[in-house]
Write a protein that holds these residues in place. Structure first.
Motif, PDB file in Angstrom:
ATOM      1  N   PHE A   3       7.635   2.922   5.453  1.00 18.95           N
ATOM      2  CA  PHE A   3       7.231   2.625   6.829  1.00 18.95           C
ATOM      3  C   PHE A   3       6.032   3.483   7.236  1.00 18.95           C
ATOM      4  O   PHE A   3       5.071   3.010   7.831  1.00 18.95           O
ATOM      5  N   TYR A   4       6.116   4.759   6.919  1.00 22.22           N
ATOM      6  CA  TYR A   4       5.035   5.670   7.328  1.00 22.22           C
ATOM      7  C   TYR A   4       3.790   5.456   6.487  1.00 22.22           C
ATOM      8  O   TYR A   4       2.680   5.673   6.958  1.00 22.22           O
ATOM      9  N   ARG A   5       4.009   5.032   5.250  1.00 22.50           N
ATOM     10  CA  ARG A   5       2.841   4.777   4.422  1.00 22.50           C
ATOM     11  C   ARG A   5       2.000   3.667   5.043  1.00 22.50           C
ATOM     12  O   ARG A   5       0.784   3.750   5.101  1.00 22.50           O
ATOM     13  N   TRP A   6       2.666   2.625   5.550  1.00 22.07           N
ATOM     14  CA  TRP A   6       1.915   1.528   6.156  1.00 22.07           C
ATOM     15  C   TRP A   6       1.322   1.945   7.485  1.00 22.07           C
ATOM     16  O   TRP A   6       0.234   1.505   7.850  1.00 22.07           O
ATOM     17  N   SER A   7       2.067   2.772   8.233  1.00 22.06           N
ATOM     18  CA  SER A   7       1.537   3.201   9.526  1.00 22.06           C
ATOM     19  C   SER A   7       0.263   4.001   9.365  1.00 22.06           C
ATOM     20  O   SER A   7      -0.589   4.027  10.246  1.00 22.06           O
TER      21      SER A   7
END
Lengths: 232, 535
Positions: free
Chosen positions: A109-113
């Protein structure tokens, strides 16, 4: 008691979040009532209070997991660029998946954010992989979360939050369900990462002294009662 | 301080990335254990197989012809003529009483009669003891047909009765029609595909006295033939299929015209059914039909355009019979097989709803929704897209499995147009159902409520979609509007037509489904926003 070394903590007076006349209620019962409160980058804030005093609601509102009924919850634009990791008081993990899957998904999730801009945090905690070992959960990586004990669940929840390399860590009752060994592991990990991030943590009063914080708020019937800054 | 605008592409990447992560997560949960796989992927296939094994009870009306008079009298002869005419109707059993019993009610009850015909009386009366509304509805449709036959038999009593071009002995073989295969199998078993068909309309839909309509299809248009047959399946009772190795289509047209003429004089209220699994019997029929056709010379224009007006989904028995004219049977008589694509469509529309209906409830119960919402820049649209995509992918996988079951077990072969069917029919329908399920999931507060909502959705959709009972044209506006809100209404007829060999207009089906997807996507997005406010 060993106090963490916080000499490396950057000092930043810039406000990150501001509560102004914020109210949150369920069925006419107020769970949160904050007239004015400002939280800053690199704050290490401890919330203490009795059960039902509003600690969890405070953290959920801060994390963006709930909306408020009235008032203004202002966030600095920088907030959207930070990695905000939230470990709720209970749950927060996908029971049908393994521990490793949960860690990977949370991180994804954070990688995409932050895919387009990279990690915005000037200081990442650098504990992505090692938190698994530090929290002692490497033996359950292939175990489904629903098969975990309450204590292990708590450790995995914290590991999932740390695994995403957060800039802001929001933890609700990190010592719940933990035995002495688990509590010590959590203390050690938090002490290690605290110089590098902003920490908002809720805990029972008996756990408070062991946490590396510089601000304390006593919650009472949904209202914060200010305590003097803590020198650590 | 105003929030800095992020580039559109970056937002798109974030949204898609978050949605993809949620998709992987949801699929991972679905495939994480054997029970979930069994329930979501395997059980629907098992269920569909069992549907094909179903043998539904046929609707048969028992008719009491009372007051027939004593044998040998003119009155009795007329009554016997009526009884004989009635006996030719499919699904009709006739009993003849000399007089009218004093206790008529007891006689009807004892004999379990549905229809009373008083010999010499003006009308028939429906006296069914059945309580099944579907059966009563069918009987109400049968009674006018009985009355028409009775009237025809009475008025034509003096005219010579021409035997139907079917041996009467074959009437007893109706039950074996259940074993008949569907049209798709015709294509496989026939040495060459059939090129022409003559379809005889159902007597019930034919005005009294008017000749039956016969439709002839030219060669080299097999796809159109099947499509035409499939589109008007409610009007016709049987058709004649002409094999290419024996007849040119123009000759077939002439023969069909001859049959039309003969059958018109017969006033064929009787849809005579043949036991086509008996090759000899069928051969006799074919010979008789050929004899009729041989006596007629076609003198129409050489380039006469074919008429394709009304036809019906047909059934041909295996093995493929010999002869030039082959009688086909409506697949409506093989209800379980006709049900297969309908049930598949129902599963395609229900499964994504069920999968997504619990999505937000589960996230709330596991407190993972809090974690999701805490992720910076996690857009609601990402959550909606990821969760619906997971349900749609699972549904497409199930759909392919269902098609394999129909292909392998029941000969409803996978044929050309599969990709169009999946892309323009199944995916939009499943997406609409998944998005509606997400909206309901955001509205409900517990797994119990979500389960109840799924059950209600199943029932309502099956009802208004015409699966439980066929919905008549001109039904109430409420039902019509409600039906438009469910994907099954659009996708079920299309899948059914495709399964039986037709080529539905997928673009016309996809448009309302995509519009439905758009509406439900907005609804799900709004419902999620409302849910977050309630947290």
């Amino acid at each position: 008691m060993n106090r963490p070394d916080v000499t490396a903590i950057p000092v930043s007076p810039a406000p990150l979040v501001r509560f102004t006349g914020v109210q949150k209620h369920y069925s006419r019962r107020f769970t949160l009532h904050i007239d004015d409160l400002t939280l800053c980058r690199y704050d290490r804030l401890l919330l203490i209070g009795a059960n039902g005093s509003g600690k969890s609601s405070f953290l959920r509102a801060l994390a963006g997991a709930i909306t408020v009924n009235s008032g203004q919850l202002w966030r600095d634009p920088e907030w959207a660029t930070l990695r905000i990791a939230y470990a709720p008081q209970s749950g927060g993990l996908y029971g049908e998946l393994t521990v490793a899957d949960n860690l990977a998904i949370r991180r994804s999730f954070y990688r995409w954010s932050h895919a387009a801009e990279g990690s915005s945090g000037s200081l990442s905690v650098g504990m992505g992989e090692s938190c698994v070992e530090r929290l002692g959960i490497q033996s359950v990586l292939r175990t489904r979360v629903r098969a975990l004990s309450g204590g292990l669940h708590r450790l995995v929840s914290l590991a999932a939050a740390l695994h995403s390399e957060p800039d802001v860590l929001i933890v609700d009752e990190p010592f719940g369900d933990l035995d002495d060994r688990g509590m010590e592991a959590v203390r050690a990990v938090l002490s290690e990462v605290v110089p590098k991030l902003t920490l908002f943590v809720a805990a029972m009063p008996m756990d408070a002294p062991s946490l590396p914080v510089n601000r304390r708020l006593q919650m009472l019937d949904g209202r914060p009662v200010y305590e003097p800054a803590v020198s650590i | 301080m105003s929030r800095p605008e992020r580039p559109v592409m970056r937002r798109v990447v974030e949204t898609l990335g978050h949605a993809a992560t949620l998709l992987v997560k949801d699929l991972g949960e679905l495939l994480s254990n054997a029970r979930a796989i069994f329930l979501a992927l395997i059980l629907p296939c098992v269920f569909l197989y069992l549907v094909g094994q179903l043998r539904t009870q046929s609707i048969e009306a028992r008719v009491l012809l009372a007051g027939a008079g004593k044998p040998g009298t003119n009155e009795r002869a007329a009554a016997d003529a009526v009884a004989a005419a009635l006996a030719e109707l499919s699904g009709i059993e006739v009993a003849v009483d000399e007089g009218v019993p004093d206790n008529l009610g007891a006689r009807l009850k004892e004999g379990r009669f549905d229809v009373l015909v008083l010999s010499g009386g003006a009308t028939s009366l429906l006296y069914t003891a059945g309580v099944d509304p579907f059966r009563i509805g069918v009987l109400q449709q049968v009674v006018p047909r009985i009355e028409a036959v009775v009237d025809a038999a009475r008025t034509d009593a003096a005219a010579p009765r021409v035997p139907l071009p079917v041996p009467a002995a074959l009437n007893g073989a109706r039950s074996s029609l259940r074993e008949a295969s569907n049209l798709a199998r015709v294509w496989q078993n026939a040495p060459e595909p059939p090129i022409a068909a003559a379809a005889i309309p159902a007597a019930a839909s034919t005005p009294a006295g008017s000749p039956p309509q016969i439709v002839v299809q030219p060669p080299s248009r097999n796809e159109s033939l099947v499509q035409a047959i499939t589109k008007a399946e409610s009007d016709l009772d049987r058709a004649l299929l002409v094999r290419p190795d024996a007849l040119a289509w123009r000759t077939a047209r002439a023969r069909a015209a001859a049959l039309e003429d003969r059958l018109g004089r017969l006033k064929p209220a009787s849809p005579t059914l043949l036991n086509a699994s008996e090759k000899e019997e069928l051969g006799a029929v074919a010979a008789e039909a050929e004899a009729i056709a041989a006596s007629i010379q076609y003198d129409g224009p050489a380039d006469a355009p074919p008429e394709i007006s009304r036809s019906r989904l047909l059934t041909l028995a295996t093995p493929a019979p010999s002869g030039t004219l082959v009688s086909l049977y409506p697949v409506a008589g093989d209800r379980p097989r006709a049900l297969l694509p309908e049930i598949a469509a129902l599963i395609i529309c229900v499964l994504p709803f069920v999968l997504s209906c619990n999505a937000f409830v589960r996230e709330r119960e596991e407190r993972t929704l809090d974690v999701l919402l805490a992720v910076p820049r996690m857009a609601y649209s990402s959550i909606v897209a990821g969760k619906s995509a997971a349900a749609v992918i699972a549904t497409v996988a199930v759909c392919l499995s269902l098609l394999m079951v129909m292909h392998v077990a029941y000969g409803l072969f996978i044929k050309s147009g599969l990709l169009a069917m999946i892309v323009l029919g199944v995916v939009p329908a499943a997406t609409a159902a998944a998005l509606l399920g997400l909206a309901v999931s955001a509205w409900t507060n517990s797994s119990l409520q979500a389960t109840i909502a799924s059950a209600i959705y199943l029932l309502v959709q099956a009802l208004v979609g015409g699966l439980l009972y066929p919905v008549a044209a001109g039904t109430s506006d409420v039902i019509s509007v409600l039906a438009m809100a469910f994907p099954l209404t659009f996708v079920s007829p299309a899948i059914k037509a495709w399964a039986f060999g037709a080529s539905p207009e997928w673009a016309q089906i996809a448009v309302p489904l995509i519009a439905m997807c758009t509406c439900y996507a907005v609804l799900a997005r709004v419902a999620l926003g409302s849910l977050v406010k309630r947290l």
